[in-house]
Write an enzyme that holds these catalytic residues in place. Structure first.
Site, mmCIF file in Angstrom:
data_model
loop_
_atom_site.group_PDB
_atom_site.id
_atom_site.type_symbol
_atom_site.label_atom_id
_atom_site.label_comp_id
_atom_site.label_asym_id
_atom_site.label_seq_id
_atom_site.Cartn_x
_atom_site.Cartn_y
_atom_site.Cartn_z
ATOM 1 N N HIS A 124 0.875 -1.195 0.000
ATOM 2 C CA HIS A 124 0.000 0.000 0.000
ATOM 3 C C HIS A 124 0.905 1.237 0.000
ATOM 4 O O HIS A 124 2.030 1.188 0.507
ATOM 5 C CB HIS A 124 -0.827 -0.062 1.291
ATOM 6 C CG HIS A 124 -1.890 0.974 1.456
ATOM 7 N ND1 HIS A 124 -1.614 2.248 1.887
ATOM 8 C CD2 HIS A 124 -3.231 0.914 1.286
ATOM 9 C CE1 HIS A 124 -2.744 2.935 1.977
ATOM 10 N NE2 HIS A 124 -3.744 2.147 1.608
ATOM 11 N N ASP A 201 3.232 -4.448 8.116
ATOM 12 C CA ASP A 201 2.021 -3.651 7.956
ATOM 13 C C ASP A 201 0.840 -4.612 8.136
ATOM 14 O O ASP A 201 0.511 -5.375 7.227
ATOM 15 C CB ASP A 201 2.025 -3.016 6.555
ATOM 16 C CG ASP A 201 0.713 -2.302 6.246
ATOM 17 O OD1 ASP A 201 -0.190 -2.321 7.097
ATOM 18 O OD2 ASP A 201 0.599 -1.747 5.137
ATOM 19 N N GLN A 204 -4.310 -5.000 7.081
ATOM 20 C CA GLN A 204 -5.343 -5.868 6.500
ATOM 21 C C GLN A 204 -5.443 -7.239 7.156
ATOM 22 O O GLN A 204 -6.465 -7.909 7.012
ATOM 23 C CB GLN A 204 -5.096 -6.048 4.989
ATOM 24 C CG GLN A 204 -5.314 -4.793 4.172
ATOM 25 C CD GLN A 204 -6.767 -4.313 4.177
ATOM 26 O OE1 GLN A 204 -7.693 -5.075 4.401
ATOM 27 N NE2 GLN A 204 -6.967 -3.033 3.937
ATOM 28 N N LYS A 227 -10.230 -0.614 10.816
ATOM 29 C CA LYS A 227 -10.431 -1.790 9.953
ATOM 30 C C LYS A 227 -10.742 -3.018 10.808
ATOM 31 O O LYS A 227 -11.093 -4.067 10.296
ATOM 32 C CB LYS A 227 -9.184 -2.040 9.108
ATOM 33 C CG LYS A 227 -8.906 -0.910 8.105
ATOM 34 C CD LYS A 227 -7.740 -1.260 7.222
ATOM 35 C CE LYS A 227 -7.171 -0.072 6.481
ATOM 36 N NZ LYS A 227 -8.003 0.420 5.389
ATOM 37 N N CYS A 365 -4.917 2.639 -3.431
ATOM 38 C CA CYS A 365 -3.656 3.164 -2.848
ATOM 39 C C CYS A 365 -2.529 2.170 -3.065
ATOM 40 O O CYS A 365 -1.697 1.941 -2.155
ATOM 41 C CB CYS A 365 -3.806 3.485 -1.361
ATOM 42 S SG CYS A 365 -5.045 4.725 -1.045
HETATM 43 N N1 PLP Z 1 -1.641 -0.685 4.734
HETATM 44 C C1 PLP Z 1 -2.581 -1.379 4.090
HETATM 45 C C2 PLP Z 1 -2.240 -2.733 3.533
HETATM 46 C C3 PLP Z 1 -3.853 -0.841 3.923
HETATM 47 O O1 PLP Z 1 -4.795 -1.528 3.260
HETATM 48 C C4 PLP Z 1 -4.122 0.439 4.454
HETATM 49 C C5 PLP Z 1 -5.451 1.065 4.247
HETATM 50 O O2 PLP Z 1 -6.229 0.674 3.442
HETATM 51 C C6 PLP Z 1 -3.115 1.104 5.136
HETATM 52 C C7 PLP Z 1 -1.885 0.521 5.271
HETATM 53 C C8 PLP Z 1 -3.344 2.458 5.731
HETATM 54 O O3 PLP Z 1 -4.306 2.378 6.747
HETATM 55 P P1 PLP Z 1 -4.949 3.713 7.349
HETATM 56 O O4 PLP Z 1 -5.505 4.483 6.212
HETATM 57 O O5 PLP Z 1 -5.983 3.195 8.281
HETATM 58 O O6 PLP Z 1 -3.849 4.426 8.062
#
Ligand code: PLP
Length: 407
Positions: A124, A201, A204, A227, A365
């Site tokens: 992401h 990270d 998800q 999430k 993203c």
């Molecule tokens: N990393 C992954 C794999 C994501 O899917 C997301 C958000 O969709 C993020 C990081 C960023 O999360 P946030 O927007 O809640 O900070």
């Protein structure tokens, strides 16, 4: 414990509504954000109704109450991720801020010219751009491990890009586009063997309660509460305390200093060092309520239910002519990205929306991943434990009908 789907659904007020045209809501956009159980909504409301005060500052009863609730939330987050006693949880706005904190603080201090940062093609933007900024600033190089045709990480390519020059490996536990679940135990082992730090990270994977995080021994772990059935605007960076205490502050202000004078400032240890200013106290309490809620569910039954949903969804979509699924790895969360020949993803999403079905379209993203897949955008249906087989069938039937009308 049992898995009573009707009871679970009744815990989520947002799932009870009818959408335009009188359609039942089918919420398949959980990878963007999940719906919240009543207990989370009520926890925030109760906090503001009875316990609201700033934390760590005042000597009155309300402040003592809110401080202990905030710190209890921190303990609950550590326990939820089975973090050992050497870990510390810093509350952040979410996974994005947790990754930025890691790159801006640890990265700026430790990454030097000629060093390498190893990411993967499925990251992401939140796990790409903060590293790009540090790499440019420090004269370091970003290496990117490839994915295979099924969307799983190419471990041979990963190993070939890992070396003594690699300072940090930062990888999504689960891809928000492909659904792929990476073998982070093995990736973490390889990273540490090469002398690199390991950042996960978990944005998800956490909502699906995928095991293996603690066994991967991450040095940093980023997560978002929203999430995971919790509130927006709160998340955490879990990290080894020894590493956090060696890192410079990322933002400065109240509650993170030891002493300030015109001659200079000294800082508190972690986690406070990284929580400048008044934090999202109600959010942390809501996050705790979300953890309590998911802990009350039968996790084995939940995994079985989500696997059945994923299998059904994949099988139904595979039968639709002209539809292509992106990401067919063996180990997946219940997230399915797809495209339909000759139809723009936005058109599909709009038509589904008119039938009460919420999905996401776009680059998610993950523009570099879109380039790898050779598309500009995809449709994405992402399921949670409160979704049902009937919803999957309604979605597949509606999609099939709409595609036939458009073709
Ligand atoms: N990393 C992954 C794999 C994501 O899917 C997301 C958000 O969709 C993020 C990081 C960023 O999360 P946030 O927007 O809640 O900070």
């Amino acid at each position: 414990m049992s898995f009573d789907i009707e009871k679970i659904r009744s815990d989520f007020p947002a799932l009870q509504q009818k959408m335009r045209g009188g359609h039942e809501l089918v919420y398949f956009d959980n990878a963007a954000t999940s719906q919240k159980p009543k207990s989370v909504i009520e926890a925030e409301c109760d906090f503001y109704s009875h316990d609201n005060a700033n934390i760590h500052r005042s000597a009155h009863e309300l402040s003592a109450r809110s401080t202990s609730m905030y710190e209890a939330a921190r303990d609950a987050v550590l326990k939820f991720f089975k973090a050992g006693p050497d870990y510390c949880a810093v509350f952040t706005r979410g996974a994005t801020e947790a990754l930025n904190l890691t790159a801006q603080s640890w990265g700026r201090k430790n990454i030097c010219s000629g060093d390498e940062i190893l990411l993967t093609q499925m990251e992401h933007h939140a796990n790409i751009v903060p590293w790009q900024i540090i790499a440019i600033e420090r004269g370091a190089k970003i290496n990117v491990a490839k994915i295979g045709p099924d969307g799983s990480l190419d471990m041979d390519d990963f190993k070939s890009k890992l070396s003594g020059k690699t300072k940090i490996v930062s990888v999504a536990h689960a891809s928000n586009v492909l659904g792929t679940v990476n073998d982070i135990a093995e990736i973490g082992r390889l990273a540490h063997e090469a002398g690199a730090l390991f950042c996960v990270d978990a944005a998800q994977s956490a909502p699906h309660m995928i095991d293996g995080i603690s066994s991967s021994q991450p040095d940093f772990l980023a997560v978002s509460a929203h999430k995971c059935y919790g509130p927006t605007g709160i998340g955490a960076l879990l990290a080894k305390k020894e590493i956090l205490d060696s890192m410079p502050p990322y933002q400065c202000g109240g509650d993170m200093i030891e002493s300030v004078s015109w001659n200079g400032t000294t800082f508190r240890q972690s986690p406070e060092r990284f929580e400048a200013g008044t934090p999202n106290i109600a959010g942390a309490i809501g996050f705790h309520a979300a953890i309590k809620y998911v802990n009350s569910l039968d996790k084995a039954a939940l995994h079985e239910h989500e696997s059945r949903l994923l299998e059904r969804l994949t099988s139904r979509l595979s039968q639709i002519s002209g539809l292509k699924i992106f990401g067919t790895a063996k180990d997946k969360i219940s997230t399915v990205s797809f495209a339909c020949e000759g139809i723009h993803p936005n058109d599909i999403s709009t038509l589904l929306d008119a039938q009460g079905i919420a999905i996401r379209t776009g680059h998610h993203c993950a523009e570099p991943l879109m380039d790898t897949l050779g598309v500009k955008s995809t449709c994405r249906a992402s399921l949670a434990f409160y979704n049902t087989t009937e919803e999957v069938d309604y979605f597949a039937d509606t999609l099939e009908r709409e595609i036939a009308l458009l073709s």
